[in-house]
Design a protein around this motif. Structure first.
Motif: not given
Ligand code: DNO
Length: 357
Positions: A117-138
């Protein structure tokens, strides 16, 4: 187009109506009654209170997101009859307060899903993120817990505790369900509610599945052009339409968003536009980005041009924003980045309008 902004109400939003009123070009809020359990009738008194609050701030309340669909309707259980009757009554009640569009979804068990829900971006902000393997393996239950725990204290849309408390039970009920059955259950629901929508002049706008593919073995059917085409013909009425969400459908690169807008918008079936950008960094891996085309993988100019070309006069809203400038808000739903998104979308629109003269 009518520019709107999603608002979670006085008790559950970090943003005030007066702040929304000051975003240039916004005519209304997209609201909901979040404390009514899924499946129960939205009574007129409660709607009236929300309506009066919004109107007093100088904004309209013509779009509701969402009137959620009870799981028994999606499962096709005999108990769906009661929930469908309730849904019809909610439509009638909302219409009395000038509501024109209801956004809803037909995703089994979950609404949208993200790995962070707070994936860090290079500019110091953060955003929602989806990484399939992180989802399916949880384990889905752990994902629900971490989503709830990391939402800055806000309840997340579609993650209502009462719906998720019985997660294991729900999974068991869906075990035998396939795409065809889910389509049949959607058809059954639409056949009953669309006549009420026609009577009341309230348009239904189904939200695509986010992300647009099956998750944890649960079937998802609002995913691509073919399925969208199928569903708007399940009941062939202009009141059976779409929320075209660029970020949800765009998570599958095979979905060409401007083409979908031209196709379904050309038929008059897009009642609500969710416009946002995402950035891919692998297969089934993306994070949300600023709305600006150059910040993400979708071309927002082409998306807005498609809306402009079809003469879109429906409701639109910026969708999730990044968390910037130290803001603490519900993930995806801060003020600053969504307001920047609106300014940008309005700028594109003005340029498209002037260039087409
Ligand atoms: C996510 C939203 C969804 C949407 C529902 C509609 O932020 O776009 O939760 O509101 O799927 O029912």
């Amino acid at each position: 187009m009518k520019m709107t902004f999603r608002w979670y109400g006085e008790n559950d939003d970090s943003i005030t109506l007066s702040q929304i009123r000051q975003i240039p070009g916004v005519s209304g809020v997209v609201g909901a009654l979040f404390d009514i359990p899924v499946g129960e009738v939205w009574e007129k008194e409660a709607i009236k209170k929300l309506y009066n609050t919004v109107k007093a701030s100088g904004l309209e309340l013509e779009v509701i997101e969402s009137v959620n669909v009870h799981e028994d309707i999606k499962l096709g259980l005999p108990s769906r009859e009661r929930y469908i009757e309730n849904y019809k009554q909610t439509i009638r009640n909302l219409s009395e307060f000038g509501v024109k569009v209801i956004c809803y979804n037909f995703m089994p068990v979950f609404d949208w899903l993200r790995s962070d829900l707070a994936y860090p971006l290079p500019d110091g902000s953060n955003a929602l993120c989806y990484i399939d393997e992180k989802v399916v393996n949880v384990d889905p239950i752990d994902l629900v817990k971490s989503t709830a725990d990391n939402s800055n204290g806000f309840s997340l849309p579609g993650w209502e505790p009462e719906r998720l408390a019985e997660l294991e039970n729900l999974f068991a009920q869906y075990r035998e369900m396939n795409h065809e059955q889910l389509f049949a259950n959607l058809k059954y629901f639409l056949e009953q509610i669309i006549p009420v929508c026609e009577e009341c002049d309230v348009k239904m706008a189904i939200h695509p599945d986010d992300p647009p593919w099956d998750i944890y073995g649960l079937p998802r059917i609002v995913t691509n052009k073919e399925n969208l085409d199928r569903l708007i013909h399940l009941v062939d009425s202009p009141y059976n339409g779409l929320t075209l969400c660029s970020g949800s459908l765009g998570a599958n690169p095979d979905n060409n968003i401007p083409e979908l807008i031209r196709y379904f918008g050309g038929m008059g079936r897009i009642h609500f536009a969710h416009v946002r950008n995402i950035k891919f960094f692998g297969k089934k891996q993306f994070h949300e980005s600023a709305h600006l085309s150059s910040d993400g993988s979708l071309d927002l100019y082409e998306i807005m041009k498609a809306y402009h070309d079809i003469g879109f006069d429906g409701y639109i809203r910026p969708d999730h924003g990044r968390m910037i400038w130290g803001e603490q808000a519900r993930p995806g739903y801060g003020l600053y980045d969504r307001a920047l998104g609106i300014a940008y979308l309005n700028g594109l629109w003005e340029a498209l309008t002037k260039n087409s003269k």
